[in-house]
Design a protein around this motif. Structure first.
Motif, PDB file in Angstrom:
ATOM      1  N   ALA A   1      -4.204  38.887  30.241  1.00  0.00           N
ATOM      2  CA  ALA A   1      -4.678  38.257  29.000  1.00  0.00           C
ATOM      3  C   ALA A   1      -5.220  36.856  29.265  1.00  0.00           C
ATOM      4  O   ALA A   1      -5.111  35.971  28.421  1.00  0.00           O
ATOM      5  N   ARG A   2      -5.863  36.664  30.415  1.00  0.00           N
ATOM      6  CA  ARG A   2      -6.327  35.327  30.803  1.00  0.00           C
ATOM      7  C   ARG A   2      -7.706  34.979  30.263  1.00  0.00           C
ATOM      8  O   ARG A   2      -8.143  33.835  30.395  1.00  0.00           O
ATOM      9  N   GLY A   3      -8.418  35.931  29.677  1.00  0.00           N
ATOM     10  CA  GLY A   3      -9.753  35.636  29.163  1.00  0.00           C
ATOM     11  C   GLY A   3     -10.692  35.160  30.236  1.00  0.00           C
ATOM     12  O   GLY A   3     -11.433  34.188  30.055  1.00  0.00           O
ATOM     13  N   ALA A   4     -10.710  35.844  31.359  1.00  0.00           N
ATOM     14  CA  ALA A   4     -11.486  35.418  32.518  1.00  0.00           C
ATOM     15  C   ALA A   4     -12.976  35.694  32.348  1.00  0.00           C
ATOM     16  O   ALA A   4     -13.380  36.591  31.607  1.00  0.00           O
ATOM     17  N   THR A   5     -13.761  34.905  33.049  1.00  0.00           N
ATOM     18  CA  THR A   5     -15.185  35.167  33.197  1.00  0.00           C
ATOM     19  C   THR A   5     -15.367  35.829  34.546  1.00  0.00           C
ATOM     20  O   THR A   5     -15.092  35.223  35.587  1.00  0.00           O
ATOM     21  N   ALA A   6     -15.812  37.094  34.545  1.00  0.00           N
ATOM     22  CA  ALA A   6     -15.900  37.854  35.792  1.00  0.00           C
ATOM     23  C   ALA A   6     -17.310  38.391  35.990  1.00  0.00           C
ATOM     24  O   ALA A   6     -17.983  38.790  35.040  1.00  0.00           O
ATOM     25  N   VAL A   7     -17.731  38.391  37.237  1.00  0.00           N
ATOM     26  CA  VAL A   7     -19.016  38.958  37.637  1.00  0.00           C
ATOM     27  C   VAL A   7     -18.737  39.946  38.761  1.00  0.00           C
ATOM     28  O   VAL A   7     -18.166  39.581  39.797  1.00  0.00           O
ATOM     29  N   LEU A   8     -19.125  41.205  38.553  1.00  0.00           N
ATOM     30  CA  LEU A   8     -18.895  42.249  39.545  1.00  0.00           C
ATOM     31  C   LEU A   8     -20.235  42.660  40.154  1.00  0.00           C
ATOM     32  O   LEU A   8     -21.146  43.072  39.442  1.00  0.00           O
TER      33      LEU A   8
ATOM     34  N   SER B   1     -25.917  45.537  39.489  1.00  0.00           N
ATOM     35  CA  SER B   1     -26.121  46.648  40.420  1.00  0.00           C
ATOM     36  C   SER B   1     -27.417  46.436  41.185  1.00  0.00           C
ATOM     37  O   SER B   1     -28.329  45.744  40.728  1.00  0.00           O
ATOM     38  N   ALA B   2     -27.478  47.024  42.382  1.00  0.00           N
ATOM     39  CA  ALA B   2     -28.688  46.969  43.205  1.00  0.00           C
ATOM     40  C   ALA B   2     -29.472  48.255  42.990  1.00  0.00           C
ATOM     41  O   ALA B   2     -28.917  49.352  43.062  1.00  0.00           O
TER      42      ALA B   2
ATOM     43  N   THR C   1     -21.487  53.711  39.325  1.00  0.00           N
ATOM     44  CA  THR C   1     -21.720  52.529  38.495  1.00  0.00           C
ATOM     45  C   THR C   1     -21.758  52.887  37.019  1.00  0.00           C
ATOM     46  O   THR C   1     -21.119  52.228  36.188  1.00  0.00           O
ATOM     47  N   ASP C   2     -22.490  53.948  36.688  1.00  0.00           N
ATOM     48  CA  ASP C   2     -22.618  54.347  35.285  1.00  0.00           C
ATOM     49  C   ASP C   2     -21.281  54.780  34.693  1.00  0.00           C
ATOM     50  O   ASP C   2     -20.960  54.451  33.545  1.00  0.00           O
ATOM     51  N   LEU C   3     -20.502  55.526  35.463  1.00  0.00           N
ATOM     52  CA  LEU C   3     -19.193  55.964  34.968  1.00  0.00           C
ATOM     53  C   LEU C   3     -18.286  54.777  34.695  1.00  0.00           C
ATOM     54  O   LEU C   3     -17.582  54.726  33.680  1.00  0.00           O
ATOM     55  N   GLN C   4     -18.297  53.804  35.608  1.00  0.00           N
ATOM     56  CA  GLN C   4     -17.454  52.614  35.424  1.00  0.00           C
ATOM     57  C   GLN C   4     -17.906  51.819  34.202  1.00  0.00           C
ATOM     58  O   GLN C   4     -17.068  51.357  33.407  1.00  0.00           O
TER      59      GLN C   4
ATOM     60  N   VAL D   1     -26.700  44.227  34.492  1.00  0.00           N
ATOM     61  CA  VAL D   1     -27.933  43.692  35.047  1.00  0.00           C
ATOM     62  C   VAL D   1     -28.271  44.481  36.309  1.00  0.00           C
ATOM     63  O   VAL D   1     -27.381  44.759  37.126  1.00  0.00           O
ATOM     64  N   GLN D   2     -29.527  44.845  36.478  1.00  0.00           N
ATOM     65  CA  GLN D   2     -29.944  45.512  37.712  1.00  0.00           C
ATOM     66  C   GLN D   2     -30.883  44.608  38.499  1.00  0.00           C
ATOM     67  O   GLN D   2     -31.837  44.046  37.955  1.00  0.00           O
ATOM     68  N   ALA D   3     -30.576  44.455  39.775  1.00  0.00           N
ATOM     69  CA  ALA D   3     -31.437  43.677  40.670  1.00  0.00           C
ATOM     70  C   ALA D   3     -32.486  44.621  41.259  1.00  0.00           C
ATOM     71  O   ALA D   3     -32.143  45.568  41.976  1.00  0.00           O
ATOM     72  N   PRO D   4     -33.774  44.397  40.959  1.00  0.00           N
ATOM     73  CA  PRO D   4     -34.817  45.318  41.420  1.00  0.00           C
ATOM     74  C   PRO D   4     -35.027  45.254  42.929  1.00  0.00           C
ATOM     75  O   PRO D   4     -34.841  44.211  43.559  1.00  0.00           O
ATOM     76  N   ASP D   5     -35.379  46.418  43.495  1.00  0.00           N
ATOM     77  CA  ASP D   5     -35.735  46.508  44.920  1.00  0.00           C
ATOM     78  C   ASP D   5     -34.639  45.984  45.843  1.00  0.00           C
ATOM     79  O   ASP D   5     -34.925  45.434  46.916  1.00  0.00           O
ATOM     80  N   ALA D   6     -33.378  46.135  45.423  1.00  0.00           N
ATOM     81  CA  ALA D   6     -32.284  45.558  46.196  1.00  0.00           C
ATOM     82  C   ALA D   6     -31.380  46.641  46.780  1.00  0.00           C
ATOM     83  O   ALA D   6     -31.194  47.704  46.187  1.00  0.00           O
ATOM     84  N   ARG D   7     -30.803  46.329  47.932  1.00  0.00           N
ATOM     85  CA  ARG D   7     -29.783  47.163  48.552  1.00  0.00           C
ATOM     86  C   ARG D   7     -28.416  46.489  48.407  1.00  0.00           C
ATOM     87  O   ARG D   7     -28.317  45.388  47.859  1.00  0.00           O
TER      88      ARG D   7
END
Length: 254
Positions: A130-137, A190-191, A202-205, A219-225
């Protein structure tokens, strides 16, 4: 730029690599009469729990973030082949976050960033707090049942869970299940041409997190691996990830 280490346990793996401007004031600017600071950033590397990657691999990204005014902590943790099988590596990540915040309360407001399997450890550390974190995956691998079914990481999921599965545990029990109170925001990057994490996973998650009522932005990063997301020499990192992280700031004084 200053550099150092912070230990959170007795083992050589149990450390945090610290990066930051020489002076804290370098992270601050005045906006509309208030002093704001680029949010500190905590990075958790991937490598499918067996350390195909290590904390040092994220040094270029950490330095790029420091160049944009952030203090950065990169968490190292035990690999599955050296004591890090579930739940040990997640316990390490949780202990690292706690140690950071005890060392300096400003880390409590850090943007938490995971890459690949590091996202699993990060979410496991956040879930139920319950920390109210800002997360980027970044290219997350968190649903271990689906990741195992798809063969993500070439069998690394079942290696990571070997002891847990041997005593009757399940993949689902080792999959983090965060609640809305745990996260103030969850940004998933996602790449487009990710060769390590299938779009199906990714979609299931994403569907699961949206169904849980989490504040998800995709967010999708274009042309990325896969590794492009954490490589500041690649457009995906320079044009997507770094600007996204730079958008986080906090008011530190009126």
């Amino acid at each position: 730029m200053s550099y150092g280490h912070l230990g959170y346990g007795p083992l050589h793996w149990q450390r945090i690599d610290l990066y930051g401007p020489a002076e804290p004031e370098e992270t601050r600017a005045t906006v509309a009469g208030a002093t704001v600071s680029a949010a500190p950033v905590v990075l958790v590397h991937g490598g499918f729990w067996r350390h195909d990657r290590t904390a040092q691999d994220l040094e270029p990204l950490a330095c790029a973030l420091v160049g944009r005014g952030h203090r950065v902590a990169v968490v190292e943790y035990r690999p599955s082949w050296d004591g890090g099988v579930w739940p040990a590596a997640a316990d390490d990540c949780r202990a690292a976050l706690r140690t950071l915040e005890e060392s300096d309360t400003s880390w409590a407001g850090a943007t938490l960033v995971g890459h690949s399997a590091g996202c699993h450890l990060l979410l496991a550390s956040i879930a139920g707090t319950a920390r109210g974190a800002t997360a980027v995956l970044l290219a997350p691998v968190t649903d271990l049942a689906e990741a195992s079914r798809l063969g993500v990481g070439g069998g690394s999921v079942d290696d990571f869970l070997a002891a847990h599965l041997a005593v009757g545990g399940s993949h689902k029990q080792a999959t983090p299940e965060p609640h809305p109170a745990d996260l103030a925001s969850l940004t998933v990057v996602s790449a487009e041409h990710d060769q390590a994490v299938p779009r199906e996973l990714t979609d299931l998650q994403l569907d699961d997190w949206v169904g849980r009522g989490l504040p998800v932005t995709s967010v999708q990063a274009p042309d990325a691996r896969h590794m492009h997301l954490v490589n500041p020499e690649r457009p995906a990192c320079c044009s997507v990830v770094l600007p996204l992280l730079a958008g986080h700031a906090s008011i530190v004084e009126e």
